[in-house]
Design an enzyme around this catalytic site. Structure first.
Site, PDB file in Angstrom:
ATOM      1  N   ASP A  39       0.812  -1.222   0.000  1.00 44.68           N
ATOM      2  CA  ASP A  39       0.000   0.000   0.000  1.00 44.68           C
ATOM      3  C   ASP A  39       0.841   1.267   0.000  1.00 44.68           C
ATOM      4  OD1 ASP A  39       0.736  -0.749   2.688  1.00 44.68           O
ATOM      5  OD2 ASP A  39      -0.733   0.711   3.453  1.00 44.68           O
ATOM      6  N   GLU A  51      -0.123  -0.972   5.666  1.00 44.07           N
ATOM      7  CA  GLU A  51       0.957  -0.584   6.565  1.00 44.07           C
ATOM      8  C   GLU A  51       0.859   0.885   6.931  1.00 44.07           C
ATOM      9  OE1 GLU A  51       4.880   0.833   7.940  1.00 44.07           O
ATOM     10  OE2 GLU A  51       3.816   1.515   6.145  1.00 44.07           O
TER      11      GLU A  51
END
Lengths: 356, 356
Positions: free
Chosen positions: B76, B130
C-alpha cells in the site's frame, strides 16, 4: 402586571420596581427601550438634571452640597434563559437580572425620585453593555466622552454584593509566555529541543510563589499569581517546538499597573512576556469622609473586593469607589437567578439613611 | 506504458517494474488489484509455494536449506496526490510509492522470480495496510492468522533505508499523566488548587532526565523520554482543575516492554500513569549467521533504527530483522516522492549476491 410600554412609576416599592425592570428585556446591546423608560421617568423630577449619551443616562442634583457621591449601575443583563418575565414567590423575586443588577438599579431609581433634598449632591449613572467586551462598556464610554458628568468625591457601584460593602477591587494583569524549542521526531529526540520541558522552571517559580497579603483602609487584599492555561505539542511522536503559558496576576490596589507589571516581570526574569490584558485596581477609599459615613450607615464589616469591577473606572478618575448592592453575587448569570425583596428594601433604607 | 490490466512481467528490470507497480494505485484499503497481480505473477513460478490471506501474499521456496530468510514489503501507499502515473527523468523515477516502498517490492519480486536455487530458503511477504492504523496492518494480521508462514532465521524489511542496513528498532511507550486540582476564580486563587503548577515537578524530572545510550550488536541506540503534549486550563480567569501531560518513551530494544514500563513508572514515581500505546522494540540480531553474511554482502556500516517499524512484528515472533531498501526515507509520504533507478539496481544486485 403592567406592559413594558407603561411609563415607569418610581413611587412603587423597590421590589415591585425591580420586577418592572426585569420585565423590560435589556440584554447587552438591546438596552434602548429600558434606557428610554429610565430617562423619561427621571425627567419627570425637576430636582434632577438628566443627560444622555447613547444608552447611558446620568441624572444629577445640583444643590451645591460640600460632597457629591455617585450611585452607579448597569442596565443590561446576560442573555435571557427562559427566566423572564419575573415571578414572585414569598420573599424571593425570580428572573434574569434580579440580582445582577436590576434590584440595584431599582434602588437607584427610588432614591433619585424620592430624595429631592439629599445631604450630599447625588449623581445617578445608568449604563449599558457591562456584561460584554470591555470596549463596549457604557461606563467606560462615559469616562471617555463626559468625564465631567462623573466627577464626585465617592462612588457606590450597586453590583450585587450580598448587602456587604466591598471596597475597591484588585487589579489584573494577564500575559502569555511562549517557550520555544526545535521540532524533531520523538524517536530522535536529541535532534530537537523540547519546548514543553522548558516550562518546568517557569511553573516552579509559580508553584513556590508566595502571594502578598496587604491591609488597605482596614481591608485585607490577597494577591495571586497563576498559570491559567498551558498548551504545547504537535503530535504524540513529535518533540514540541512551542509551549504557551498564560499567567494571570491579581494584585492589590496599592500597586499601580506599572508596579504590578514590574513585579510580574521580576518573577519571570529571563522570559519574554506578552501582556494581553492590563486592568488597574481600585483603592477602597474608606478613609474619605463620605465613605466613612457610608460604611457607618450601611453597617456590617466591609470586606475587600477581589474580582475586578467597574469601580476601577471611577478609581482611574480619582474617585474612590466601593461595591454595594442588594443582589447575591453567587446567583449572577444563573438560570435560577433571584433576589430577596427584604434585601432590596434594606439596601434602599440604609442608603436613604446615609443620604438624608 | 502498459495498462494496469496487463499481467506483471517480473523479468523486466527493477526500475521498470517499480514504475509498473506505481501505476497500480494501491492506497491503503485498496490493494486488491495489485495483490491479485502479484499473486498471479508469482504463481507462474513452480519453485514458489504461494499462499494468500486477504490481500497478503506469501511466496516460499521449499529447498530444505539450513537457513530461511524473509524479504518483506507492503503493497500500500499513502493517498495519491497527483503523483501517479509514474514518470522517469534521468536516473529518477517519480511517483507515489516510488520510495515507500514499491521499489523495495519490485526488488522482492525480481528476486522471487529469478532465484530458483537460492543458497537459503526464501520467504517473500507482501502485505497491505501498513500506512494506516496498526490494527489493520497486514503483517500483523498474518502474525495472528498464519505465524507458520513467517517462520525464519532472519528477516529483511525492505522499507526505504537509503540503501543502508538499519538494525532492529526502538520500542515506544506513550502515557498520559493527569494532574488534578480544584477550580476557583483566579481573583480568589487561594480557594483553588492549581493543577498546572503541579506539572512543574513532573517537567523537572523530564528536563533533567539523562537518556541512556546502549550498543547492541555493534549498533548504538539512543533512548529518549519526552513530554510531547501538555494542556490545561479552563479560562483566563479560572484556576485550572486539570492538566494533562502526554509522555513518549522511546527505548532501546534490549528492554522488554515490561522493563520499559517499569522504568517509566520509576521516573514518575508518585504519579498515576495511563498507558495509551505500547510498542515493543526489535533486536537487530546482527550476530546471527544469516545477518552477518547479509551485512557483509550489502557493505557499508549498519546503523541503529530509531523509529518504530514492522521489524518489531518479526522480532515478536523470535525472528531478528533489519530494515534495508533502495528508497529514501526522507521522501516517504511527500508529493515529490522519487527514487534512484541506480539504487534499485544496486539493492537487487547486493541481495542477489547474498542469496546466491
Amino acid at each position: 402586571m403592567s406592559s413594558p410600554d407603561t411609563p415607569l412609576d418610581l413611587t412603587i416599592d423597590g421590589g415591585a420596581l425591580t420586577a418592572r425592570l426585569v420585565d423590560f428585556p435589556s440584554v447587552s446591546g438591546n438596552e434602548k427601550a429600558l434606557a428610554d423608560a429610565v430617562e423619561n421617568a427621571l425627567r419627570a423630577y425637576p430636582h434632577l438634571t438628566v443627560d444622555r449619551h447613547g444608552n447611558n443616562i446620568v441624572a444629577r442634583t445640583q444643590l451645591g452640597r460640600a460632597e457629591r457621591v455617585v450611585l452607579a449601575g448597569h442596565l443590561d443583563t446576560v442573555p435571557i434563559a427562559g427566566n423572564v418575565p419575573s415571578r414572585v414567590d414569598g420573599d424571593l423575586l425570580w428572573g434574569c437580572g434580579t440580582s445582577d443588577m436590576k434590584s440595584g438599579v431599582a434602588v437607584q431609581l427610588r432614591l433619585a425620585a424620592t430624595l429631592p433634598e439629599p445631604n450630599r449632591d447625588l449623581t445617578f449613572v445608568f449604563y449599558d453593555c457591562e456584561e460584554v467586551e470591555a470596549f463596549r462598556n457604557g461606563l467606560g464610554v462615559l469616562v471617555q466622552a463626559h468625564p465631567e458628568w462623573l466627577a464626585a468625591d465617592f462612588a457606590v457601584l450597586m453590583e450585587p454584593s450580598g448587602g456587604v460593602v466591598e471596597g475597591g477591587c484588585q487589579g489584573s494583569l494577564r500575559c502569555d509566555i511562549v517557550l520555544r524549542g526545535t521540532r524533531a521526531h520523538s524517536a530522535r529526540s536529541w535532534l530537537g529541543d523540547n519546548a514543553i520541558h522548558k516550562a518546568a522552571e517557569l511553573l516552579r517559580r509559580l508553584s513556590v510563589y508566595e502571594p502578598r497579603r496587604v491591609v488597605i483602609d482596614g481591608l485585607e487584599y490577597r494577591e495571586g499569581m497563576n498559570a491559567t492555561r498551558i498548551e504545547g505539542g504537535v503530535a504524540g511522536n513529535v518533540i514540541p517546538d512551542e509551549c504557551r503559558v498564560h499567567v494571570n496576576f491579581r494584585y492589590a490596589p496599592d500597586r499601580t499597573v506599572e508596579e504590578a507589571e514590574a513585579h510580574l516581570r521580576s518573577v519571570f526574569e529571563g522570559y519574554d512576556l506578552d501582556l494581553v490584558d492590563v486592568s488597574p485596581g481600585a483603592l477602597p477609599g474608606l478613609s474619605q469622609p463620605a465613605a466613612r459615613d457610608f460604611v457607618a450607615a450601611i453597617g456590617g464589616e466591609p470586606r475587600a473586593k477581589f474580582g475586578w469591577t467597574d469601580v476601577a473606572r471611577f478609581s482611574a478618575l480619582g474617585v474612590p469607589a466601593v461595591n454595594y448592592g442588594p443582589g447575591d453575587p453567587n446567583l449572577a448569570h444563573k438560570v435560577d437567578e433571584h433576589v430577596s425583596l427584604t434585601a432590596i428594601a434594606e439596601a434602599e433604607e440604609r442608603l436613604r439613611a446615609w443620604l438624608s
